[in-house]
Write an enzyme that holds these catalytic residues in place. Structure first.
Site, PDB file in Angstrom:
ATOM      1  N   ARG A  41       0.820  -1.223   0.000  1.00  0.00           N
ATOM      2  CA  ARG A  41       0.000   0.000   0.000  1.00  0.00           C
ATOM      3  C   ARG A  41       0.855   1.277   0.000  1.00  0.00           C
ATOM      4  O   ARG A  41       0.364   2.355  -0.262  1.00  0.00           O
ATOM      5  CB  ARG A  41      -0.999   0.003   1.162  1.00  0.00           C
ATOM      6  CG  ARG A  41      -0.389  -0.003   2.533  1.00  0.00           C
ATOM      7  CD  ARG A  41      -1.509  -0.076   3.598  1.00  0.00           C
ATOM      8  NE  ARG A  41      -0.985   0.113   4.935  1.00  0.00           N
ATOM      9  CZ  ARG A  41      -0.353  -0.810   5.637  1.00  0.00           C
ATOM     10  NH1 ARG A  41      -0.138  -2.006   5.113  1.00  0.00           N
ATOM     11  NH2 ARG A  41       0.094  -0.552   6.854  1.00  0.00           N
ATOM     12  N   HIS A 170      21.628   3.326  18.086  1.00  0.00           N
ATOM     13  CA  HIS A 170      22.479   4.333  17.437  1.00  0.00           C
ATOM     14  C   HIS A 170      23.328   5.124  18.437  1.00  0.00           C
ATOM     15  O   HIS A 170      24.314   5.735  18.049  1.00  0.00           O
ATOM     16  CB  HIS A 170      21.653   5.256  16.533  1.00  0.00           C
ATOM     17  CG  HIS A 170      20.887   6.320  17.248  1.00  0.00           C
ATOM     18  ND1 HIS A 170      19.678   6.092  17.832  1.00  0.00           N
ATOM     19  CD2 HIS A 170      21.161   7.623  17.478  1.00  0.00           C
ATOM     20  CE1 HIS A 170      19.231   7.206  18.379  1.00  0.00           C
ATOM     21  NE2 HIS A 170      20.114   8.159  18.186  1.00  0.00           N
ATOM     22  N   LYS A 174      27.770   6.755  18.417  1.00  0.00           N
ATOM     23  CA  LYS A 174      28.214   8.138  18.638  1.00  0.00           C
ATOM     24  C   LYS A 174      29.694   8.134  19.023  1.00  0.00           C
ATOM     25  O   LYS A 174      30.141   7.292  19.796  1.00  0.00           O
ATOM     26  CB  LYS A 174      27.385   8.796  19.754  1.00  0.00           C
ATOM     27  CG  LYS A 174      25.954   9.111  19.308  1.00  0.00           C
ATOM     28  CD  LYS A 174      25.164   9.694  20.458  1.00  0.00           C
ATOM     29  CE  LYS A 174      23.697   9.815  20.113  1.00  0.00           C
ATOM     30  NZ  LYS A 174      23.355  11.003  19.348  1.00  0.00           N
ATOM     31  N   GLU A 208      15.677  15.463  26.753  1.00  0.00           N
ATOM     32  CA  GLU A 208      15.414  15.938  25.386  1.00  0.00           C
ATOM     33  C   GLU A 208      14.464  17.119  25.454  1.00  0.00           C
ATOM     34  O   GLU A 208      13.511  17.094  26.233  1.00  0.00           O
ATOM     35  CB  GLU A 208      14.769  14.833  24.544  1.00  0.00           C
ATOM     36  CG  GLU A 208      15.667  13.649  24.305  1.00  0.00           C
ATOM     37  CD  GLU A 208      15.037  12.673  23.316  1.00  0.00           C
ATOM     38  OE1 GLU A 208      15.402  12.718  22.142  1.00  0.00           O
ATOM     39  OE2 GLU A 208      14.160  11.910  23.732  1.00  0.00           O
ATOM     40  N   ASP A 227      11.693   3.115  25.170  1.00  0.00           N
ATOM     41  CA  ASP A 227      12.269   3.840  24.029  1.00  0.00           C
ATOM     42  C   ASP A 227      13.721   4.255  24.304  1.00  0.00           C
ATOM     43  O   ASP A 227      14.561   4.185  23.412  1.00  0.00           O
ATOM     44  CB  ASP A 227      11.409   5.085  23.752  1.00  0.00           C
ATOM     45  CG  ASP A 227      11.859   5.864  22.528  1.00  0.00           C
ATOM     46  OD1 ASP A 227      12.309   5.231  21.564  1.00  0.00           O
ATOM     47  OD2 ASP A 227      11.758   7.112  22.538  1.00  0.00           O
ATOM     48  N   HIS A 232      19.047   2.821  25.001  1.00  0.00           N
ATOM     49  CA  HIS A 232      20.211   3.704  24.896  1.00  0.00           C
ATOM     50  C   HIS A 232      20.953   3.893  26.228  1.00  0.00           C
ATOM     51  O   HIS A 232      22.175   3.795  26.292  1.00  0.00           O
ATOM     52  CB  HIS A 232      19.793   5.100  24.415  1.00  0.00           C
ATOM     53  CG  HIS A 232      19.119   5.114  23.079  1.00  0.00           C
ATOM     54  ND1 HIS A 232      19.509   4.320  22.040  1.00  0.00           N
ATOM     55  CD2 HIS A 232      18.080   5.842  22.603  1.00  0.00           C
ATOM     56  CE1 HIS A 232      18.738   4.555  20.988  1.00  0.00           C
ATOM     57  NE2 HIS A 232      17.856   5.478  21.316  1.00  0.00           N
ATOM     58  N   LYS A 318      11.028  13.576  27.493  1.00  0.00           N
ATOM     59  CA  LYS A 318      10.697  14.516  26.411  1.00  0.00           C
ATOM     60  C   LYS A 318      10.263  15.849  27.009  1.00  0.00           C
ATOM     61  O   LYS A 318       9.810  15.911  28.160  1.00  0.00           O
ATOM     62  CB  LYS A 318       9.523  13.967  25.593  1.00  0.00           C
ATOM     63  CG  LYS A 318       9.757  12.596  24.989  1.00  0.00           C
ATOM     64  CD  LYS A 318      10.685  12.657  23.815  1.00  0.00           C
ATOM     65  CE  LYS A 318      10.816  11.307  23.139  1.00  0.00           C
ATOM     66  NZ  LYS A 318      12.035  11.183  22.350  1.00  0.00           N
TER      67      LYS A 318
HETATM   68  C1  BG6 Z   1      15.492   7.354  19.332  1.00  0.00           C
HETATM   69  C2  BG6 Z   1      14.219   7.475  20.107  1.00  0.00           C
HETATM   70  O1  BG6 Z   1      15.969   6.040  19.382  1.00  0.00           O
HETATM   71  O2  BG6 Z   1      16.471   8.225  19.879  1.00  0.00           O
HETATM   72  C3  BG6 Z   1      13.718   8.914  20.104  1.00  0.00           C
HETATM   73  O3  BG6 Z   1      13.210   6.626  19.530  1.00  0.00           O
HETATM   74  C4  BG6 Z   1      14.814   9.841  20.578  1.00  0.00           C
HETATM   75  O4  BG6 Z   1      12.556   9.040  20.912  1.00  0.00           O
HETATM   76  C5  BG6 Z   1      16.106   9.598  19.825  1.00  0.00           C
HETATM   77  O5  BG6 Z   1      14.378  11.178  20.411  1.00  0.00           O
HETATM   78  C6  BG6 Z   1      17.271  10.396  20.401  1.00  0.00           C
HETATM   79  O6  BG6 Z   1      18.389  10.253  19.593  1.00  0.00           O
HETATM   80  P1  BG6 Z   1      19.445  11.447  19.412  1.00  0.00           P
HETATM   81  O7  BG6 Z   1      20.608  10.828  18.729  1.00  0.00           O
HETATM   82  O8  BG6 Z   1      18.734  12.493  18.623  1.00  0.00           O
HETATM   83  O9  BG6 Z   1      19.739  11.911  20.802  1.00  0.00           O
END
Ligand code: BG6
Length: 467
Positions: A41, A170, A174, A208, A227, A232, A318
């Site tokens: 889709r 990710h 860094k 954040e 999350d 992380h 957040k």
């Molecule tokens: C992501 C989360 O994995 O990492 C997000 O799903 C978050 O909610 C983000 O904002 C933060 O990554 P960075 O590298 O922008 O600090």
């Protein structure tokens, strides 16, 4: 490379711009092909996918989509839709791309899809034979609790053995996270004091300033703990707390990191603050009675010789006052009896601190006490700071995703998470997931609910005043 979720947010913001940056830096294999995929889709023609990629790179990339580099990159993009019941278009696109590459190229699949779709895509890769000897990159969060993580590991291992699975986080790509390794294990100055004898507490703080940015659907089913924290922040904790690996090979690094996760004591709900920013329940797509946390702060303890009795405080949320990525080590005070109690001037002149700010490209700062100039013995806080951007050319550095995509192509698993480590973390999280404390409201732009100060009492949060 096959990019599942090619029309999604992650591909647009990070993966397509990141792949183009790698191509431009000459780090992609010259005969590589990238096949975008999505359910029928959302199907695109090759041409529309190239346009989509160009817009993504223009909006989020470091280099503009132009010139020869772009033309070559664009020429390597294809699209093949796939649904579990009809993978036909993807199979043809992969076949065509492989004919263009020639020989027998190795495939890399990236699952940039919602976690609920991981299992069905992997099964489809197994059933169609596409899996072959391919490698698989899986996004986070990996499961939502211990049983679901175990089940997902089972589904994946039925098709891909662990040596071909790259669970991506990710934050581990860094630059400054890698640098924790260098800081700790290349310096006689730091490693000898990196333990309970000298360190009183550790903070891993990732506030954040952004909100949920329209991701209500993802966020409502996930929340900050799943999350950010169990993913992380715990991965960072693994690097901060690990024993010296015997070498920098993927096996020794991951063995040591996963050993840390085995020693995480079960998370006690009484040591966890869950918060929700005021206004979250009015966001489009959010349940007006939602109990999802947009903030979590917790005290974690490790049951091992190096860290027994040293609390690790983790915080992320957040809509907070600032967006930062900071690890702070608080050192024990020496006896200090020779200095009169009032010798220390101003605020925040307590213990020494080592602060690793891992915003790309990042900074490392040491805070300590010095004597104020003058005839009287007064102490003030001083700081030595090392700033990557001031000391090195960071123009050629790679972002978290770029570095990890490259590592996955090269088959280096050092910075990827392993199934046993993930399961240990979910196991430690079980008491919290079974009995989460109620969410407490906090004002957007603040630093979370007031209870965070009680959580850390005797110490204080390095942010916001630590700068
Ligand atoms: C992501 C989360 O994995 O990492 C997000 O799903 C978050 O909610 C983000 O904002 C933060 O990554 P960075 O590298 O922008 O600090």
């Amino acid at each position: 490379m096959v990019l599942f979720g090619a029309t999604g947010d992650l591909a647009r913001r990070k993966l397509l711009p990141g792949l183009f940056h790698l191509a431009k830096a000459g780090l992609l294999p010259s005969r590589c092909r990238i096949v975008g995929s999505a359910p029928a889709r959302f199907a695109l023609s090759d041409e529309d996918f190239r346009k989509h990629a160009s817009e993504a790179v223009a909006e989020f990339g470091r280099a503009k989509p132009e010139g020869r580099a772009w033309q070559e990159f664009e020429g390597a993009l294809h699209f093949g839709a796939a649904d579990p019941e009809d993978p036909g278009p993807l199979l043809s696109a992969v076949r065509e791309a492989e004919r263009a590459v020639g020989g027998s190229p190795r495939r890399l699949f990236h699952l940039a899809v919602p976690p609920t779709a991981f299992g069905s895509v992997v099964e489809m890769l197994g059933a169609t034979g596409l899996a072959g000897n391919a490698r698989l990159i899986v996004e986070k969060p990996f499961g939502t609790d211990l049983p679901s993580a175990r089940a997902l590991n089972g589904t994946i291992h039925a098709v891909f053995d662990e040596s071909r699975v790259f669970r991506i986080d990710h934050f581990l790509g860094k630059e400054s996270v890698d640098n924790i390794l260098a800081l700790r294990f290349a310096n006689g100055l730091f490693e000898p004091v990196w333990n309970r004898d000298h360190i009183s507490h550790v903070q891993i703080d990732v506030p954040e300033s952004i909100g949920i940015e329209g991701r209500a659907h993802f966020f409502e089913g996930t929340g900050t703990f799943r999350d950010m924290i169990v993913t992380h922040l715990f991965q960072l904790l693994g690097f901060v707390a690990m024993e010296p690996p015997t070498s920098l090979t993927a096996k020794s690094l991951r063995d040591e990191k996963e050993k840390v996760f085995e020693t995480v004591k079960p998370l006690e709900p009484a040591h966890v603050i869950r918060g929700q920013y005021e206004g979250y329940r009015a966001e489009p797509g959010v349940d007006p009675r939602s109990d999802t946390e947009t903030f979590a702060a917790l005290r974690v303890e490790l049951d091992n010789w190096r860290w027994a009795g040293v609390p690790f405080y983790l915080r992320s949320g957040k809509s907070l006052g600032q967006g930062r990525h900071v690890v702070t080590l608080g050192f024990r005070e020496p006896a200090l009896r020779m200095f009169p109690v009032d010798a220390r001037r101003g605020r925040d002149v307590r213990g020494n601190r080592l602060v690793v700010d891992f915003a790309d490209p990042g900074r490392i700062a040491a805070r300590f006490l010095v004597k104020d100039p003058g005839p009287a013995m007064h102490l003030s806080t001083a700081q030595m700071t090392f700033d990557y951007a001031e000391s090195f050319t960071t123009m050629h550095s790679l972002e978290g995703y770029e570095r990890l995509l490259l590592d996955a192509m090269l088959g280096d698993q050092s910075l990827f998470t392993r199934s046993d480590g993930i399961e240990s973390l979910w196991e430690a999280a079980t008491p919290l997931l079974d009995d989460p404390p109620p969410v407490e409201p906090y004002a957007p732009g603040s630093w979370g609910p007031g209870a965070i100060h009680r959580l850390i009492a005797l110490h204080d949060w390095y942010l916001p005043d630590g700068r």
